[in-house]
Scaffold this motif. Structure first.
Motif, mmCIF file in Angstrom:
data_model
loop_
_atom_site.group_PDB
_atom_site.id
_atom_site.type_symbol
_atom_site.label_atom_id
_atom_site.label_comp_id
_atom_site.label_asym_id
_atom_site.label_seq_id
_atom_site.Cartn_x
_atom_site.Cartn_y
_atom_site.Cartn_z
ATOM 1 N N UNK A 1 0.928 -1.018 0.077
ATOM 2 C CA UNK A 1 -0.029 -0.023 0.077
ATOM 3 C C UNK A 1 1.010 1.356 0.132
ATOM 4 N N UNK A 2 2.042 0.909 0.295
ATOM 5 C CA UNK A 2 2.988 2.329 -0.128
ATOM 6 C C UNK A 2 2.781 2.952 -1.428
ATOM 7 N N UNK A 3 2.380 2.116 -2.465
ATOM 8 C CA UNK A 3 1.911 2.897 -3.754
ATOM 9 C C UNK A 3 0.696 3.892 -3.568
ATOM 10 N N UNK A 4 -0.231 3.578 -2.713
ATOM 11 C CA UNK A 4 -1.166 4.602 -2.386
ATOM 12 C C UNK A 4 -0.485 5.943 -1.843
ATOM 13 N N UNK A 5 0.187 5.783 -0.652
ATOM 14 C CA UNK A 5 0.820 6.854 -0.120
ATOM 15 C C UNK A 5 1.701 7.682 -1.229
ATOM 16 N N UNK A 6 2.472 7.134 -1.901
ATOM 17 C CA UNK A 6 3.179 7.771 -3.115
ATOM 18 C C UNK A 6 2.304 8.681 -3.942
ATOM 19 N N UNK A 7 1.119 7.997 -4.080
ATOM 20 C CA UNK A 7 0.230 8.680 -5.125
ATOM 21 C C UNK A 7 -0.302 10.056 -4.405
ATOM 22 N N UNK A 8 -0.618 9.678 -2.868
ATOM 23 C CA UNK A 8 -1.221 10.885 -2.310
ATOM 24 C C UNK A 8 -0.135 11.863 -2.016
ATOM 25 N N UNK A 9 0.967 11.576 -1.785
ATOM 26 C CA UNK A 9 2.169 12.481 -1.587
ATOM 27 C C UNK A 9 2.163 13.431 -2.835
ATOM 28 N N UNK A 10 2.016 12.877 -4.096
ATOM 29 C CA UNK A 10 2.303 13.720 -5.405
ATOM 30 C C UNK A 10 1.061 14.165 -5.773
ATOM 31 N N UNK A 11 -0.037 14.186 -5.068
ATOM 32 C CA UNK A 11 -1.167 14.709 -5.641
ATOM 33 C C UNK A 11 -1.808 13.962 -6.836
ATOM 34 N N UNK A 12 -1.554 12.682 -7.137
ATOM 35 C CA UNK A 12 -1.717 12.000 -8.372
ATOM 36 C C UNK A 12 -3.115 11.618 -8.341
ATOM 37 N N UNK A 13 -3.998 11.810 -9.473
ATOM 38 C CA UNK A 13 -5.331 11.416 -9.378
ATOM 39 C C UNK A 13 -5.775 10.453 -10.605
ATOM 40 N N UNK A 14 -4.777 9.914 -11.438
ATOM 41 C CA UNK A 14 -5.321 9.106 -12.405
ATOM 42 C C UNK A 14 -4.091 7.982 -12.395
ATOM 43 N N UNK A 15 -4.540 6.792 -12.720
ATOM 44 C CA UNK A 15 -3.346 5.732 -12.537
ATOM 45 C C UNK A 15 -3.620 4.625 -13.659
ATOM 46 N N UNK A 16 -2.736 4.384 -14.401
ATOM 47 C CA UNK A 16 -2.698 3.388 -15.670
ATOM 48 C C UNK A 16 -2.187 2.278 -15.145
ATOM 49 N N UNK A 17 -2.787 1.202 -15.199
ATOM 50 C CA UNK A 17 -2.216 -0.212 -14.479
ATOM 51 C C UNK A 17 -2.033 -1.098 -15.748
#
Length: 524
Positions: A194-210
């Motif tokens: 779940x560190x991935x989620x923390x990284x996204x929130x830290x950078x203000x990222x709203x969109x994710x391509x998997x």
């Protein structure tokens, strides 16, 4: 990939920042595909699953700085040999996609699960570990399993592990790291939690391509992947040609491995998120595995009257993909209707379907169509494609960088388009009947008597000697007949139909004829 010091990485990032900033100024233009339940969003999952679904495509843009790519479990080796081979085949294209996205300013997160010991000294791993814990809208999960209130069971049986060859024991963990063909850049991060989620929130990222493997398992369930990210309210898209499925064709529903993957992708489009193609970033034809031997039909769609950008994908999903045909769609660009960004896909087509109206393509793009036609491969054209590449006023000079093909109707389809009867109410309904004198497999099951059509009739003259008309029609209030659908077989198999109105696609007889025409072109 390397273990450079944090200071060295900081310097490299600073030196490269101006280039990234320049590239990131341009939005990512993506074509999203998803599915809409006819039962409605308030229906139960069982009601949705039992009902019809409409396939929808739309173009939208994502800001690169607010977008991340998550690479799921692209391991160097898998306990299933065929899975290892497919990952190795896909990895170089995936690396190209990731490199181009990174250059545009997209944040890359590498998630090769159960390999963090290998990466423990990498700065990219430490970067993920240093991300501050962020509060999540719903509790973060280590594995997101199927919630029956959110989705039905998967459409494939993977209870045997899904390996389509002779597997090593499933308990054997063969992987040690991510596949070497995928570069881990100084600006990237590495995690499997779940560190991935923390990284996204830290950078203000709203969109994710998997992207990555496997759709029916890790791509849906991992703590950094689709279910988790959707639960947290992020905009998520699966890159559907940069993935694979753990599926054995000996298991239900007993389709090919590639079709099994498509079934899971369809499930994801229905219940979780839209999908996109790598073509959106590379401009190259979509990726397919070398062992995918399905016939490939490419649809080129660009017209503004009949909504075939919606009706044809839905038709293809229902009538062709279920029969083992691989379908690719090439749409005109929203910002420039005379440009087809993925036109190179035509080069790999076994059959081309055209639904185009008066598009003045750049010469390089029209040359791809010319090359295809000259190859002798089959062609199916509907409605406005008789004037696909012609200007309305033949006296007009086309723009300097564009090309015309005003004789496409006579040279390729075998008849001259002379306009239409008009949309006035008296002429809006056409009456179509089978030519009873024609003996051909496509004519066998055509309606014998007259049937109505919402496609107002087109006028055609100068039918080529090798044209065999399958159906004729006349407008309401007149007995002046016109050819409605026909074939040519001199040199290549060509089918044309004047029909293509949205109402036509609601008629089983038209869908059946169009499907059989495509399969006839493929000699299936």
């Amino acid at each position: 990939m390397g273990k450079r010091s944090a200071f060295a990485i900081f310097v490299l990032v600073c030196l490269d920042f101006s280039a990234v900033k320049a590239n990131a100024a341009e939005s990512l233009l993506l074509r999203f595909r998803d599915r809409e339940s006819a039962a409605g969003t308030n229906a139960t999952i069982s009601e949705q699953a039992a009902g019809a679904w409409a396939l929808k495509e739309r173009q939208a843009s994502w800001t690169p700085q607010k977008t991340a790519i998550v690479i799921c479990d692209m391991w160097d080796k898998h306990w299933c040999d065929n899975a290892t081979k497919r990952v190795a085949e896909m990895a170089p294209r995936m690396n190209e996609v990731v490199r181009l996205a990174r250059e545009r300013g997209v944040f890359i997160i590498h998630c090769p699960s159960d390999t963090m010991e290998f990466y423990k000294d990498f700065p990219q791993r430490k970067l993920a570990q240093a991300a501050p814990v962020a509060e999540a809208p719903v509790p973060l999960q280590r594995w997101c399993r199927i919630d029956p209130s959110r989705e039905p069971p998967l459409p494939i049986d993977d209870s045997n592990g899904g390996c389509d060859d002779e597997p090593a024991p499933a308990s054997m963990r063969a992987w040690k790291k991510q596949h070497d063909a995928i570069e881990i850049n100084e600006r990237d991060a590495i995690t499997d939690s779940s560190e991935a989620y923390y990284l996204l929130k830290q950078r203000g990222i709203e969109n994710v391509i998997v992207m990555g493997v496997h759709t029916n398992m890790c791509v849906l369930g991992r703590p950094f992947s689709i279910r988790q990210l959707v639960y947290q309210g992020l905009n998520v898209a699966l890159m559907r040609d940069m993935t694979d499925t753990m599926y054995d064709p000996d298991a239900s529903p007993h389709v090919t491995h590639a079709q099994g993957t498509e079934l899971v992708i369809e499930h994801i489009e229905k219940y979780w998120c839209p999908t996109i193609l790598s073509s959106d970033l590379t401009g190259k034809p979509e990726f397919s595995f070398s062992d995918d031997k399905r016939p490939h039909v490419v649809f080129v769609v660009g017209e503004d009257e009949y909504q075939t950008e919606q009706s044809l994908p839905h038709f293809a999903a229902q009538q062709l993909q279920a029969r083992g045909v691989r379908c690719t769609f090439v749409h005109s660009a929203a910002e420039n209707p005379n440009h087809f960004p993925q036109i190179a896909d035509v080069d790999s087509a076994d059959l081309l379907v055209l639904s185009v109206r008066r598009r003045l393509l750049p010469k390089t793009e029209l040359d791809i169509i010319r090359k295809y036609v000259a190859s002798g491969k089959p062609l199916v054209a509907i409605r406005t494609s008789s004037h696909a590449f012609a200007s309305r006023n033949l006296q007009d000079e086309p723009p300097a960088d564009s090309d015309l093909w005003p004789t496409f109707d006579t040279e390729v389809l075998g008849a001259k388009y002379e306009g239409h009867y008009g949309k006035a109410e008296a002429n809006a309904t056409s009456f179509i009947w089978k030519d009873s004198t024609v003996s051909h497999p496509l004519a066998t099951d055509l309606v014998v008597g007259e049937k109505g059509s919402s496609s107002w009739l087109y006028k055609y003259t100068n039918l080529a000697p090798d044209v065999k008309v399958l159906q004729w029609g006349h407008p309401a209030g007149s007995q002046e007949k016109q050819p409605v659908s026909w074939i040519r077989t001199a040199g290549s198999r060509v089918f044309y139909t004047m029909q293509g109105h949205p109402d036509d696609f609601q008629q089983a007889a038209f869908r059946d004829l169009l499907r059989r025409a495509i399969l006839w072109g493929l000699e299936k």
